[in-house]
Each structure stands twice: as C-alpha cells, then as structure tokens.
Design a protein around this motif. Sequence first.
Motif, PDB file in Angstrom:
ATOM      1  N   LYS A 273      49.749  12.549  46.907  1.00 18.12           N
ATOM      2  CA  LYS A 273      48.341  12.921  46.779  1.00 18.12           C
ATOM      3  C   LYS A 273      48.258  14.402  46.445  1.00 18.12           C
ATOM      4  O   LYS A 273      48.986  15.219  46.988  1.00 18.12           O
ATOM      5  CB  LYS A 273      47.577  12.639  48.075  1.00 18.12           C
ATOM      6  N   VAL A 274      47.358  14.733  45.525  1.00 20.27           N
ATOM      7  CA  VAL A 274      47.074  16.122  45.182  1.00 20.27           C
ATOM      8  C   VAL A 274      45.615  16.397  45.500  1.00 20.27           C
ATOM      9  O   VAL A 274      44.725  15.674  45.048  1.00 20.27           O
ATOM     10  CB  VAL A 274      47.349  16.409  43.691  1.00 20.27           C
ATOM     11  N   VAL A 275      45.379  17.422  46.294  1.00 20.80           N
ATOM     12  CA  VAL A 275      44.029  17.871  46.630  1.00 20.80           C
ATOM     13  C   VAL A 275      43.792  19.184  45.900  1.00 20.80           C
ATOM     14  O   VAL A 275      44.622  20.104  45.968  1.00 20.80           O
ATOM     15  CB  VAL A 275      43.852  18.057  48.148  1.00 20.80           C
ATOM     16  N   ALA A 276      42.668  19.280  45.182  1.00 26.92           N
ATOM     17  CA  ALA A 276      42.393  20.449  44.355  1.00 26.92           C
ATOM     18  C   ALA A 276      41.037  21.047  44.711  1.00 26.92           C
ATOM     19  O   ALA A 276      40.056  20.324  44.897  1.00 26.92           O
ATOM     20  CB  ALA A 276      42.419  20.067  42.878  1.00 26.92           C
ATOM     21  N   VAL A 277      41.005  22.369  44.790  1.00 24.10           N
ATOM     22  CA  VAL A 277      39.764  23.097  45.059  1.00 24.10           C
ATOM     23  C   VAL A 277      39.678  24.239  44.055  1.00 24.10           C
ATOM     24  O   VAL A 277      40.577  25.089  43.994  1.00 24.10           O
ATOM     25  CB  VAL A 277      39.739  23.671  46.493  1.00 24.10           C
ATOM     26  N   PHE A 278      38.597  24.267  43.264  1.00 20.43           N
ATOM     27  CA  PHE A 278      38.411  25.288  42.245  1.00 20.43           C
ATOM     28  C   PHE A 278      37.078  25.994  42.453  1.00 20.43           C
ATOM     29  O   PHE A 278      36.030  25.334  42.508  1.00 20.43           O
ATOM     30  CB  PHE A 278      38.413  24.659  40.845  1.00 20.43           C
ATOM     31  N   ASN A 279      37.119  27.292  42.570  1.00 15.93           N
ATOM     32  CA  ASN A 279      35.889  28.079  42.560  1.00 15.93           C
ATOM     33  C   ASN A 279      35.530  28.349  41.108  1.00 15.93           C
ATOM     34  O   ASN A 279      36.138  29.205  40.456  1.00 15.93           O
ATOM     35  CB  ASN A 279      36.075  29.395  43.320  1.00 15.93           C
ATOM     36  N   LEU A 280      34.573  27.613  40.585  1.00 15.54           N
ATOM     37  CA  LEU A 280      34.168  27.757  39.187  1.00 15.54           C
ATOM     38  C   LEU A 280      32.983  28.710  39.093  1.00 15.54           C
ATOM     39  O   LEU A 280      31.950  28.402  38.493  1.00 15.54           O
ATOM     40  CB  LEU A 280      33.838  26.388  38.584  1.00 15.54           C
ATOM     41  N   SER A 281      33.149  29.861  39.672  1.00 15.64           N
ATOM     42  CA  SER A 281      32.096  30.869  39.631  1.00 15.64           C
ATOM     43  C   SER A 281      32.704  32.254  39.709  1.00 15.64           C
ATOM     44  O   SER A 281      33.867  32.421  40.116  1.00 15.64           O
ATOM     45  CB  SER A 281      31.107  30.676  40.779  1.00 15.64           C
ATOM     46  N   ALA A 282      31.900  33.236  39.352  1.00 10.34           N
ATOM     47  CA  ALA A 282      32.347  34.623  39.358  1.00 10.34           C
ATOM     48  C   ALA A 282      32.034  35.326  40.670  1.00 10.34           C
ATOM     49  O   ALA A 282      32.144  36.555  40.747  1.00 10.34           O
ATOM     50  CB  ALA A 282      31.706  35.374  38.196  1.00 10.34           C
ATOM     51  N   GLN A 283      31.661  34.554  41.711  1.00 10.16           N
ATOM     52  CA  GLN A 283      31.355  35.131  43.021  1.00 10.16           C
ATOM     53  C   GLN A 283      32.253  34.507  44.082  1.00 10.16           C
ATOM     54  O   GLN A 283      32.655  33.342  43.952  1.00 10.16           O
ATOM     55  CB  GLN A 283      29.886  34.894  43.410  1.00 10.16           C
ATOM     56  N   PRO A 284      32.539  35.246  45.144  1.00 10.33           N
ATOM     57  CA  PRO A 284      33.282  34.660  46.263  1.00 10.33           C
ATOM     58  C   PRO A 284      32.481  33.510  46.871  1.00 10.33           C
ATOM     59  O   PRO A 284      31.246  33.534  46.887  1.00 10.33           O
ATOM     60  CB  PRO A 284      33.434  35.820  47.250  1.00 10.33           C
ATOM     61  N   GLN A 285      33.176  32.499  47.372  1.00 10.44           N
ATOM     62  CA  GLN A 285      32.529  31.342  47.980  1.00 10.44           C
ATOM     63  C   GLN A 285      33.166  31.048  49.336  1.00 10.44           C
ATOM     64  O   GLN A 285      34.373  31.246  49.521  1.00 10.44           O
ATOM     65  CB  GLN A 285      32.662  30.101  47.074  1.00 10.44           C
TER      66      GLN A 285
END
Length: 430
Positions: free
Chosen positions: A391-403
């Motif tokens: 299993k691969v779990v992926a998390v992407f911040n697709l923004s120019a701000q910290p989240q």
Amino acid sequence: MKSFYYLLITSLCLLFTASCRQTVPLHPDWTADAVMYEVNIRQFTPEGTFDAFAHHLPRLKDLGVDVLWLMPIHPIGEVERKGSLGSYYAVKDYTAVNPEFGTLDDFKSLVTTAHEMGFKLIIDWVANHTSPDAVWSEHKDWYRTDSLGNFEIQYDWTDIAQLDFDNQDMRRAMIDAMRFWVAETQIDGFRCDVAWNIPVDFWEAAVTEIKAIKPDLFMLAEAEEPPLQQKAFDVYYAWHLHHVMNQIAQGEADANEFWIACTEMLDRFPPYAIPLYFTSNHDENSWQGTEFERMGAAARTFAALTYVLPGMPLIYNGQESGFDRRLLFFEKDEIDWTDPLDFTPFYRDLNQLRKDNPALYSQGQGGKLVKITNSTPAAVFSFERAVTGNKVVAVFNLSAQPQVPSFESDDPELKAIDCLEPWEYKLFIH
C-alpha cells in the motif's frame, strides 16, 4: 526540499491473471510498471544522430526508464517548410529516414542496441497529414482539398497537407507503411500524433493487421477520447489533468478541482485504459514553456504526483538534468546536459519507487485511487493505492501556503503530520 518517505519493499509479488481483464484488450505485460521517455533526436546531442543518441542509452538505463519514444524520424518536406530545418511533423516519406539523423541501418542498429539493453522503442506516427511535397502528393485524391483544389491544412500548420481517410487506397498505403516499420526494424509500437482526428475504425484495422506481425504491439494515442481505447490503443494523453496541474501551480485551481478532474477522467475511460501523465513534452516545452515557467516551485511536486496516480509517467528529454529553456522547434538547439539543476537522482528514485511498489502499477494492474478525506481539501490532496501485500499512502500540499491538515484515517504516519510546507509531499510505503 520535499519530504520523500520511501521504505524499500523487498519481497512483493503481484499475480496477474487473464480473468481480471476479462474480454478487454491485453496490454503488453511490460506496461505494468513502465516509465516512458520522449526523445528529440535532433536536439539530444551535438551530432543530432541515432548513433550519437545511442551513447546515452546506458545513462537512461541507469535512470530507470523503459520505453523510448522517438519523435518523428522521417524526412521533412521542403515546400512551405518552417525555419531552416522544418517540423518533424511535416513528413515527406513514411518509409524513409530523415538524413539528418542517419540511415535506415543506423536506426535498425539503435533499435537492436536498445532491445539488448531491455528498452522498448516506439516511433512517432503522423497519420493525420503529410508535407505538401510528400511522395504521396502525386495522389491528389488521397488528400482533402478546397473548392479550388488546394490542399487543406489545420490551424496554423501551413507546412502540411491534410489526408482524406475516406480514401481506401490511402488507408491501405498508411497501414502498409506502419507494417513496414514493425516488420523491418522491429520497433515495439507507435505514438500516434493527432490520433483524435482520425476515424477509430482506421486505427482498429491498423492495429489488427500489425498485431499479426507483433502481438505485443504498444500504441499511445495523442488523444483523450475513450472510443480510441476500446480496441486500438493502450495509453491516452491525460491532457486535461495536465492543464489542471498548470492552473493549480498558477493559483487558478485547487486540490478539490484536481480530485474531480482525476476521478472524472478515470471514470470516463474503460478501467483498463492507461493515462499518460506528464509535466512537459515537446509541445508544452516549445510552445507553452518549460515546467519551471508553468509550474514554478510546484514543478517537482507535480512530477512526483505523475508517478503515484494510476497510469504511466513520461519524462521529456532534458527534464532529468533540470533543463530550463524552451527548445526551438524548427532549428538546431541542443539540450544542455550540464544544467546545474540536476534532477537525475530525483527521477531515478521515482522510477525505482514505481517498480518496487505494485500498488503504483498502471490501470487494471495497480491499486485503485482511494481518497483519504482531510480537513483542508482545497489545498491538500491525499489518497492511497493498495494491492495485496503493498500500500502507498500519498499526501500532497497543492498550494503555495503551509497547511496543517488532519485526516480521517487511523494511519499513524498521517496522524504524525503536523504541518506541510508549500508544495510539500509525503509518501508512505506499507
């Protein structure tokens, strides 16, 4: 630097059975974990030849790519030629080699060497049109003409003449020319230019005949049309998703829109059809700008994303060196392989990641895309893909701000995320 959590899986096995695909077309087995690499022979080396390119094969093998897609290798027309060297896509003779690049024997040698090293090699096929002075131009009825008898063109493509697929003699000649390259040079398939503008029944007939010569023929459509995938093509362009990536990088779309676009695309196509993901290619680089122009600080993030979505990733030549310049299309304009932005380790790791994790394999072979709900869906794109044992779990911040997202998941690694920096991504392997 982006976070890249990668645990090596040492003993995984994925069982493929015919029953899982039922009656759908079978893709060549090697497509499961394949990475495609687009080659512009003219610009690849100072010499711009097949022989000179062959010297790069060990480097590309080490990089971890599998499929070499060569832009058109045919002679280029002279009538209405653009620039001093012309467009590769203004083909003069379908069964000859552009003398810029070498001879037919040189090409055969390249194919043989590539195969010996484990590569697959496909060529660009421009079935939609020829140059106005093509060897076929003596058959005027093979072309679409206006009321004055002049060759029709498309868009601003003033250096081409539009073929008429209502003419059965032309169709026969086209299929024979495609058969020539498979039978005589042992190529593995075709990337088909403007495939969307050519009748589906032509492609189906062509593939049926060519597969009689090469049963594991590979076909890539420059198109995003589901009917083409039914019987003719293995892979289609994920054009719309690419445009959404650009829009997100430019602040004109968000992660929610990416999820919608991705799931709508996957739902619209047959479950076995393979999308091709990319952050650049020859059209984008020359006409729309490099990935750094279009995506800025998000270029690396979206490149990583192309490797973990269901489908096949593409590297355009030069991307692995961080090459940051638009290549001229109609002139000699070499790639600078000494660019200080060296992305080679980055792409090598991504290629290995894909091969080591069956969950990331292509459509019908890897895991389905399953959304992981989070508290900041407009910015954070989170999902998992899983098959038995992986299993691969992926998390992407697709923004120019910290989240600072929270996740509806019991995964301890997700719970441990306290902050994602702009364009940061994390991959967890289980």
